[in-house]
Design a protein around this motif. Sequence first.
Motif, short mmCIF file in Angstrom:
data_model
loop_
_atom_site.label_atom_id
_atom_site.label_comp_id
_atom_site.label_asym_id
_atom_site.label_seq_id
_atom_site.Cartn_x
_atom_site.Cartn_y
_atom_site.Cartn_z
N ILE A 33 22.08 30.09 -2.71
CA ILE A 33 21.79 29.44 -3.87
C ILE A 33 21.67 28.33 -4.57
CG2 ILE A 33 21.62 29.74 -6.48
CD1 ILE A 33 21.55 32.58 -5.02
N ASP A 34 21.43 27.39 -5.12
CA ASP A 34 21.51 26.17 -5.52
C ASP A 34 22.23 26.18 -7.11
OD1 ASP A 34 21.21 23.54 -7.19
OD2 ASP A 34 19.91 23.04 -5.62
N PRO A 35 23.29 25.77 -7.13
CA PRO A 35 24.62 26.40 -8.42
C PRO A 35 24.03 25.62 -9.54
CG PRO A 35 26.02 24.73 -6.21
CD PRO A 35 24.56 25.71 -6.17
N THR A 36 23.14 24.78 -9.37
CA THR A 36 23.00 23.44 -10.36
C THR A 36 21.51 23.90 -10.88
OG1 THR A 36 21.70 21.35 -9.32
CG2 THR A 36 24.45 21.94 -9.88
N THR A 37 20.63 24.25 -10.39
CA THR A 37 19.31 25.39 -10.32
C THR A 37 19.25 26.46 -10.15
OG1 THR A 37 18.14 24.50 -8.38
CG2 THR A 37 18.70 22.86 -9.32
N GLY A 38 19.66 27.12 -9.63
CA GLY A 38 19.16 28.68 -8.92
C GLY A 38 18.43 28.73 -8.26
N THR A 39 17.66 28.07 -7.82
CA THR A 39 16.81 27.78 -6.69
C THR A 39 17.12 27.75 -5.26
OG1 THR A 39 16.79 25.96 -6.47
CG2 THR A 39 15.35 26.07 -7.29
#
Length: 624
Positions: free
Chosen positions: A575-581
Amino acid sequence: MRGGFPDIGALAPLGDGLSAALVGPDAAVEFFCPLRFDAPALVFPVLDRRRGGRLRFGAVAPSGAALPVTRRWYQPGSAVMVLEWGGASTVLARMRMAMTWPPPQHGQEILWVLESVNGSVDVEAVLEPRPGFGTTAFDLTVSDGLATLASEAEPVQFAVSGLQLEDRDGGSAGGQAVLHAGERWAGRLMIGAGAGPCTAEPEEVAAALEAIDEAWRQWSQNLVYEGPAREAVLRSAITLKQLIYAPSGAVTAAATTSLPEQIGGERNWDYRYTWLRDASFTLNALYQLQCYPEANAYARWLCTATAGAGLPLRVLYRVDGATEIPESSLTEVTGYRGSTPVRVGNDAEAQLQLDSYGELVDCLSICEVFGDDVMRTEWPHFRQLVDFAAEHWQEPDSGIWEVRNHPRHFVHSKALAWTALDRGCQLVETYGLDGDLPRWREAADKCRQEIFDSGVTDGHFTRAYDDPSMDASLLMLPIIGFINGDHPIMTKTIETVRAQLTPQPTVHPGLLYRYRLDGPDSVEDGLVGTEGAFTIASFWLIEALALAGNTREANELFETLVALAGDLGSFAEEIDPTTGTQLGNTPQAFTHIGLINAGMRLAGTSAKGQAPASPAPAPAPRTG
């Protein structure tokens, strides 16, 4: 859709026990390997919008551009997906879509049924095959509305009702027409020799979809789980079932290759194989859910594949147990959002990973915990594994994360080598099996003592003997029974893992990197670039917190983490920790297994770590 590419988290799996089709948010099939997870792809637009081909049946705008689906969901307890097109308050059309399950004798099928709900809607059907990842010559013909693909692979047929398929330039077949109010059309893709002529009569396809839905609901009704986030756990079980290659029982790590861990980066791997690092966690999840046929089939596959290939164990195996998995790059494929190389095969297959021995011997122990001796008949093979661990536990290895620079003395690897030795001793003592008990016990004690001597710094475990940084795999030590979860060294380890591996900034406090690739605590792993938060690490954290007695925080984290899977309940690797994607290959079996095991831990029913019983007290580090 970013740059024409769907978000990785928007890829919805449809599986049948042979392979899976990944469906994007506009109802197009984005990735599909016929008949086997590790077969060359038939269509792969998620890896190349120009060369990857197309397979779609669904609504379009009058201009011919694909319409985004306004809503998607799976039928309860099923792998049949429902898609809707419409406006703010009106549903225009609704479609059901699935792979035939169990698969037909001739091979595979993907089925579609599309109906108008309010008014009329333009519909397209298109098959633009690119077999062999676009490298295989083929002949596509259209006769009486039936598209037939001939190549060196299995034949493919595509039929739809309601519109006429026609030859198109560039090796494709397609058509477009208007679906009027009250009408229902169907589509069918058939793969395999021996199949009759492909037809898409709406009533017949609709009946087939009803039968598929009923078969899935019957299967899922036998799942046993009463605990937090019940729907998420059951959906993970259905996803896991879709990743099992039914002819052998092997559990595939993911259905895709080369979806990136960093957009534009090189951390793109082929995950369409079976990893031994996942073995005991997978088997534990299957038994806990009371998926006994699947657990037994997987246990038998583990025995057959690993015994057949001999020692040393391979890191990963093909779904049929074969071990030749050479890694190469598809240089003409542009990759997901420009992420190259696009890889087929995996060079990690030949690495030394000591954790594999602990994973496999632990599988035998798990079978015994559940009263199933399906693996005990293979004790001569398992004895060799314990002997190997006794002989090689002092060696450096590539670790659970398959680093590509140089072997090291990873603490997690040593703890799993101890697991192999400890479980081997227990099996000999409990069941009267033959084994070199004094030698194994001596090696287990020395291995455990060395971990506390060389793998503990400032009161907590470290990534490796010569590396004081942290690694999320350390959270597994109480889960495998190496140390009590509330031991001061372990609680300090949890604290330090969170301090060093929590991304900053982050959309969720429970997300963790598996190790740091930037900043003062960064490590070298032989690759360029960074990656997202490793999702299963968050579920290990939940289990570690529960074992440490912090059940309230563990439950709170579990509830919020499962929500990151979105409406479809599907997780990729990261998971991209800054966007949640989501990032990485999908759906990721390891992540869903972690979710299931964390749920079981919070429900108080997990057997993982119960073999052995509570470990002996941690030895004091040697002095002098």
